[in-house]
Design a protein around this motif. Structure first.
Motif, PDB file in Angstrom:
ATOM      1  N   MET A   1       0.852  -1.171   0.000  1.00  0.00           N
ATOM      2  CA  MET A   1       0.000   0.000   0.000  1.00  0.00           C
ATOM      3  C   MET A   1       0.898   1.234   0.000  1.00  0.00           C
ATOM      4  N   GLU A   2       0.611   2.165  -0.885  1.00  0.00           N
ATOM      5  CA  GLU A   2       1.372   3.409  -0.893  1.00  0.00           C
ATOM      6  C   GLU A   2       0.422   4.590  -1.013  1.00  0.00           C
ATOM      7  N   ILE A   3       0.907   5.753  -0.588  1.00  0.00           N
ATOM      8  CA  ILE A   3       0.114   6.978  -0.644  1.00  0.00           C
ATOM      9  C   ILE A   3       0.740   7.882  -1.684  1.00  0.00           C
ATOM     10  N   ARG A   4      -0.092   8.320  -2.640  1.00  0.00           N
ATOM     11  CA  ARG A   4       0.378   9.152  -3.756  1.00  0.00           C
ATOM     12  C   ARG A   4      -0.425  10.441  -3.843  1.00  0.00           C
ATOM     13  N   ARG A   5       0.220  11.452  -4.449  1.00  0.00           N
ATOM     14  CA  ARG A   5      -0.520  12.685  -4.765  1.00  0.00           C
ATOM     15  C   ARG A   5      -1.630  12.350  -5.748  1.00  0.00           C
ATOM     16  N   LEU A   6      -2.770  12.974  -5.565  1.00  0.00           N
ATOM     17  CA  LEU A   6      -3.895  12.804  -6.467  1.00  0.00           C
ATOM     18  C   LEU A   6      -3.665  13.664  -7.701  1.00  0.00           C
ATOM     19  N   PRO A   7      -3.526  13.047  -8.875  1.00  0.00           N
ATOM     20  CA  PRO A   7      -3.355  13.837 -10.093  1.00  0.00           C
ATOM     21  C   PRO A   7      -4.642  14.612 -10.407  1.00  0.00           C
ATOM     22  N   THR A   8      -4.509  15.694 -11.147  1.00  0.00           N
ATOM     23  CA  THR A   8      -5.687  16.512 -11.466  1.00  0.00           C
ATOM     24  C   THR A   8      -6.206  16.267 -12.877  1.00  0.00           C
ATOM     25  N   ASP A   9      -5.742  15.193 -13.522  1.00  0.00           N
ATOM     26  CA  ASP A   9      -6.276  14.905 -14.856  1.00  0.00           C
ATOM     27  C   ASP A   9      -7.678  14.300 -14.712  1.00  0.00           C
ATOM     28  N   GLU A  10      -8.453  14.423 -15.767  1.00  0.00           N
ATOM     29  CA  GLU A  10      -9.859  14.023 -15.781  1.00  0.00           C
ATOM     30  C   GLU A  10     -10.073  12.572 -15.326  1.00  0.00           C
ATOM     31  N   ASN A  11      -9.327  11.643 -15.885  1.00  0.00           N
ATOM     32  CA  ASN A  11      -9.531  10.229 -15.563  1.00  0.00           C
ATOM     33  C   ASN A  11      -9.214   9.913 -14.099  1.00  0.00           C
ATOM     34  N   ALA A  12      -8.145  10.487 -13.583  1.00  0.00           N
ATOM     35  CA  ALA A  12      -7.793  10.249 -12.183  1.00  0.00           C
ATOM     36  C   ALA A  12      -8.853  10.824 -11.251  1.00  0.00           C
ATOM     37  N   LEU A  13      -9.325  12.021 -11.553  1.00  0.00           N
ATOM     38  CA  LEU A  13     -10.337  12.645 -10.698  1.00  0.00           C
ATOM     39  C   LEU A  13     -11.676  11.917 -10.773  1.00  0.00           C
ATOM     40  N   ARG A  14     -12.023  11.399 -11.946  1.00  0.00           N
ATOM     41  CA  ARG A  14     -13.269  10.624 -12.081  1.00  0.00           C
ATOM     42  C   ARG A  14     -13.193   9.352 -11.234  1.00  0.00           C
ATOM     43  N   ARG A  15     -12.077   8.676 -11.336  1.00  0.00           N
ATOM     44  CA  ARG A  15     -11.935   7.430 -10.573  1.00  0.00           C
ATOM     45  C   ARG A  15     -11.938   7.726  -9.079  1.00  0.00           C
ATOM     46  N   TYR A  16     -11.201   8.735  -8.664  1.00  0.00           N
ATOM     47  CA  TYR A  16     -11.179   9.149  -7.259  1.00  0.00           C
ATOM     48  C   TYR A  16     -12.592   9.462  -6.765  1.00  0.00           C
ATOM     49  N   ALA A  17     -13.335  10.248  -7.542  1.00  0.00           N
ATOM     50  CA  ALA A  17     -14.684  10.644  -7.122  1.00  0.00           C
ATOM     51  C   ALA A  17     -15.610   9.437  -7.005  1.00  0.00           C
ATOM     52  N   ALA A  18     -15.551   8.533  -7.970  1.00  0.00           N
ATOM     53  CA  ALA A  18     -16.451   7.370  -7.978  1.00  0.00           C
ATOM     54  C   ALA A  18     -16.081   6.333  -6.923  1.00  0.00           C
ATOM     55  N   GLU A  19     -14.783   6.099  -6.718  1.00  0.00           N
ATOM     56  CA  GLU A  19     -14.362   4.987  -5.869  1.00  0.00           C
ATOM     57  C   GLU A  19     -14.005   5.373  -4.440  1.00  0.00           C
ATOM     58  N   LEU A  20     -13.764   6.665  -4.198  1.00  0.00           N
ATOM     59  CA  LEU A  20     -13.410   7.087  -2.846  1.00  0.00           C
ATOM     60  C   LEU A  20     -14.328   8.189  -2.316  1.00  0.00           C
ATOM     61  N   TRP A  21     -14.432   9.284  -3.066  1.00  0.00           N
ATOM     62  CA  TRP A  21     -15.184  10.430  -2.558  1.00  0.00           C
ATOM     63  C   TRP A  21     -16.653  10.094  -2.334  1.00  0.00           C
ATOM     64  N   LEU A  22     -17.309   9.493  -3.306  1.00  0.00           N
ATOM     65  CA  LEU A  22     -18.728   9.177  -3.164  1.00  0.00           C
ATOM     66  C   LEU A  22     -18.973   8.122  -2.076  1.00  0.00           C
ATOM     67  N   PRO A  23     -18.207   7.024  -2.023  1.00  0.00           N
ATOM     68  CA  PRO A  23     -18.411   6.083  -0.909  1.00  0.00           C
ATOM     69  C   PRO A  23     -18.164   6.731   0.462  1.00  0.00           C
ATOM     70  N   TYR A  24     -17.180   7.616   0.544  1.00  0.00           N
ATOM     71  CA  TYR A  24     -16.920   8.335   1.801  1.00  0.00           C
ATOM     72  C   TYR A  24     -18.160   9.106   2.230  1.00  0.00           C
ATOM     73  N   HIS A  25     -18.725   9.847   1.320  1.00  0.00           N
ATOM     74  CA  HIS A  25     -19.888  10.665   1.684  1.00  0.00           C
ATOM     75  C   HIS A  25     -21.139   9.822   1.904  1.00  0.00           C
ATOM     76  N   ARG A  26     -21.260   8.712   1.221  1.00  0.00           N
ATOM     77  CA  ARG A  26     -22.387   7.797   1.494  1.00  0.00           C
ATOM     78  C   ARG A  26     -22.246   7.197   2.901  1.00  0.00           C
ATOM     79  N   ASP A  27     -21.033   6.774   3.264  1.00  0.00           N
ATOM     80  CA  ASP A  27     -20.794   6.252   4.617  1.00  0.00           C
ATOM     81  C   ASP A  27     -21.070   7.322   5.665  1.00  0.00           C
ATOM     82  N   LEU A  28     -20.613   8.546   5.399  1.00  0.00           N
ATOM     83  CA  LEU A  28     -20.828   9.639   6.346  1.00  0.00           C
ATOM     84  C   LEU A  28     -22.314   9.949   6.480  1.00  0.00           C
ATOM     85  N   ALA A  29     -23.042   9.946   5.379  1.00  0.00           N
ATOM     86  CA  ALA A  29     -24.484  10.204   5.428  1.00  0.00           C
ATOM     87  C   ALA A  29     -25.211   9.127   6.230  1.00  0.00           C
ATOM     88  N   ALA A  30     -24.735   7.899   6.157  1.00  0.00           N
ATOM     89  CA  ALA A  30     -25.352   6.805   6.918  1.00  0.00           C
ATOM     90  C   ALA A  30     -25.070   6.934   8.415  1.00  0.00           C
TER      91      ALA A  30
END
Length: 179
Positions: free
Chosen positions: A1-30
Motif C-alpha cells: 500500500m502506498e500513498i500518492r498525490r492525487l493527479p488533477t487529470d480528468e480520468n484520475a479525478l473521475r476514478r477518485y470521485a467514484a471509488e473514494l469520494w462518493l463512498p466516503y460521503h455515502r458512509d458519512l451520510a449513513a
C-alpha cells in the motif's frame, strides 16, 4: 500500500470521485444525520466532484492524496503506473489545505485535514494512521505548526480515532436553522 498525490487529470479525478469520494460521503451520510446527500444519480455526484476537486487542488496549499494497493493477482508494477490503472485499487483518501495565519495573530499556520477516508475492507489495517502521518508530513513541508480538522459530533468512530491521534477540542461550532 502506498500513498500518492492525487493527479488533477480528468480520468484520475473521475476514478477518485467514484471509488473514494462518493463512498466516503455515502458512509458519512449513513452515520451522521446532518450529512444527507441529494437524491442524485452517482454520475452527477462524480461530475460535480471532478470540477470541484480540480479547482480546489489548483489553489496553492491544497493537496489531495490517495492510498493505492495492488491485489495479489495484479500484473502491474505499482511504482510505474498511474492511479487510473485498473490493477491499482484505491483504498483511501486525504485532502489537506493550509489555513494561513493573518499577520496580527501570534500563531503558526495550520494544515487543515479536510477529508480523510479509508475504504471498508482496509479499516483497522493502520491505513488511517498512515494517512495522518502523510498529513503531518504535508504540514511540515508547508511550514505549518499544527494540524486542524472538523468532525461531526455524532460520528463516534471518527471522534475516537482523532482523539487517539492526539487531537484535542479547539472550538465549538454551533448552528441553527434560519427559520
Amino acid at each position: 500500500m502506498e500513498i500518492r498525490r492525487l493527479p488533477t487529470d480528468e480520468n484520475a479525478l473521475r476514478r477518485y470521485a467514484a471509488e473514494l469520494w462518493l463512498p466516503y460521503h455515502r458512509d458519512l451520510a449513513a452515520a451522521v444525520d446532518a450529512h444527507a446527500l441529494a437524491d442524485w444519480p452517482d454520475e452527477r455526484f462524480v461530475e460535480r466532484n471532478v470540477e470541484f476537486t480540480r479547482n480546489r487542488l489548483e489553489d496553492d496549499g491544497n493537496r489531495g492524496w490517495v492510498a493505492v494497493g495492488v491485489p495479489d493477482d495484479a500484473e502491474a508494477d505499482p511504482a510505474t503506473v498511474s492511479v487510473t490503472h485498473p490493477d491499482l485499487e484505491l483504498t483511501g483518501l486525504l485532502l489537506t489545505s493550509v489555513d494561513e495565519c493573518p499577520d496580527p495573530f501570534d500563531r503558526s499556520d495550520r494544515l487543515v485535514v479536510g477529508e480523510i477516508y479509508v475504504a471498508e475492507p482496509y479499516r483497522g489495517t493502520g491505513l488511517a494512521d498512515r494517512l495522518m502521518e502523510r498529513a503531518a508530513a504535508d504540514a511540515r513541508e508547508q511550514d505549518c505548526g499544527e494540524l486542524r480538522l472538523d468532525v461531526d459530533v455524532d460520528n463516534g468512530r471518527a471522534m475516537a480515532f482523532y482523539e487517539n491521534q492526539g487531537f484535542e477540542p479547539y472550538r465549538k461550532q454551533l448552528t441553527r436553522d434560519v427559520e
